[in-house]
Motif scaffolding. Structure first.
Motif, mmCIF file in Angstrom:
data_model
loop_
_atom_site.group_PDB
_atom_site.id
_atom_site.type_symbol
_atom_site.label_atom_id
_atom_site.label_comp_id
_atom_site.label_asym_id
_atom_site.label_seq_id
_atom_site.Cartn_x
_atom_site.Cartn_y
_atom_site.Cartn_z
ATOM 1 N N MET A 151 0.840 -1.185 0.000
ATOM 2 C CA MET A 151 0.000 0.000 0.000
ATOM 3 C C MET A 151 0.876 1.235 0.000
ATOM 4 S SD MET A 151 -3.168 -0.158 2.644
ATOM 5 C CE MET A 151 -4.705 0.313 1.996
ATOM 6 N N SER A 152 0.541 2.167 -0.847
ATOM 7 C CA SER A 152 1.329 3.396 -0.903
ATOM 8 C C SER A 152 0.843 4.361 0.173
ATOM 9 C CB SER A 152 1.196 4.038 -2.280
ATOM 10 O OG SER A 152 -0.100 4.579 -2.444
ATOM 11 N N ALA A 153 1.645 5.376 0.426
ATOM 12 C CA ALA A 153 1.285 6.379 1.431
ATOM 13 C C ALA A 153 0.000 7.105 1.037
ATOM 14 C CB ALA A 153 2.429 7.369 1.610
ATOM 15 N N THR A 154 -0.185 7.356 -0.251
ATOM 16 C CA THR A 154 -1.397 8.034 -0.719
ATOM 17 C C THR A 154 -2.632 7.173 -0.466
ATOM 18 O OG1 THR A 154 -0.082 9.105 -2.437
ATOM 19 C CG2 THR A 154 -2.472 9.137 -2.711
ATOM 20 N N GLN A 155 -2.531 5.889 -0.730
ATOM 21 C CA GLN A 155 -3.657 4.988 -0.483
ATOM 22 C C GLN A 155 -4.007 4.930 1.001
ATOM 23 O OE1 GLN A 155 -1.871 1.556 -2.320
ATOM 24 N NE2 GLN A 155 -3.327 1.616 -4.032
ATOM 25 N N ILE A 156 -3.001 4.927 1.853
ATOM 26 C CA ILE A 156 -3.234 4.895 3.299
ATOM 27 C C ILE A 156 -3.940 6.176 3.743
ATOM 28 C CG2 ILE A 156 -2.109 4.921 5.563
ATOM 29 C CD1 ILE A 156 0.015 3.043 4.309
ATOM 30 N N LEU A 157 -3.486 7.327 3.263
ATOM 31 C CA LEU A 157 -4.119 8.600 3.619
ATOM 32 C C LEU A 157 -5.556 8.676 3.105
ATOM 33 C CD1 LEU A 157 -1.163 11.093 3.109
ATOM 34 C CD2 LEU A 157 -2.137 10.281 5.274
ATOM 35 N N ILE A 158 -5.797 8.172 1.907
ATOM 36 C CA ILE A 158 -7.171 8.149 1.362
ATOM 37 C C ILE A 158 -8.052 7.237 2.211
ATOM 38 C CG2 ILE A 158 -8.559 7.353 -0.598
ATOM 39 C CD1 ILE A 158 -6.291 8.401 -2.419
ATOM 40 N N LEU A 159 -7.528 6.092 2.623
ATOM 41 C CA LEU A 159 -8.277 5.171 3.474
ATOM 42 C C LEU A 159 -8.627 5.816 4.820
ATOM 43 C CD1 LEU A 159 -9.377 2.261 3.779
ATOM 44 C CD2 LEU A 159 -7.167 1.676 4.778
#
Length: 155
Positions: free
Chosen positions: A1-9
């Motif tokens: 998981m990328s940092a962007t995906q984690i922040l979106i989640l």
């Protein structure tokens, strides 16, 4: 998981929480939130309080801590269990009878402003330290799952 995906989640999770609270809490007041309009029996409230005080950290850290301390930490866990019974069987009925919401309101009525503010200060400090510890524990778990060198989790 990328940092962007984690922040979106994380943002989606908080957005969902805000949406649920918007639709379910339109007519509620503080009295409804803290006292359920005096419609819930004290033992149901006690069960909810105990459940709210337990967290995922409890299930991750306590068994290992007990084993690592050669079962000496088990005494603390047993003390917590007795403490929950005291809160549920002694304090909550008193709160209901005196129509107070928390120990801090009880301290204010029974002992005055200084004890009320002192109790609230120590509660605040314990919550800040507890939140910091839980965040640190989540960071350790996350680091071990996703940032361990040689794993294929990173993309």
């Amino acid at each position: 998981m990328s940092a962007t995906q984690i922040l979106i989640l994380i943002a989606a999770y908080f957005g969902l929480l805000l949406l649920i609270s918007y639709f379910t809490g339109k007519k509620d007041s503080n009295d409804d939130f803290f006292k359920a309009g005096k419609q819930s029996p004290w033992y149901i409230v006690a069960f909810g309080m105990v459940g709210a005080s337990l967290s995922g950290v409890t299930f991750i850290s306590v068994p290992g801590w007990i084993e690592g301390s050669e079962f000496s930490y088990l005494q603390v866990v047993i003390g917590y269990l007795f403490g929950y019974f005291v809160v549920a069987l002694v304090l909550l009925p008193i709160y209901y009878r005196l129509n107070v919401t928390s120990i801090y309101e009880f301290l204010l009525e029974r002992f005055g402003t200084v004890s009320h503010k002192t109790g609230a200060f120590f509660f605040f400090i314990s919550r800040v330290l507890g939140a910091a510890f839980r965040l640190f524990l989540v960071a350790i778990v996350y680091s071990n799952l996703y940032l361990t060198p040689g794993t294929s989790h990173l993309k």
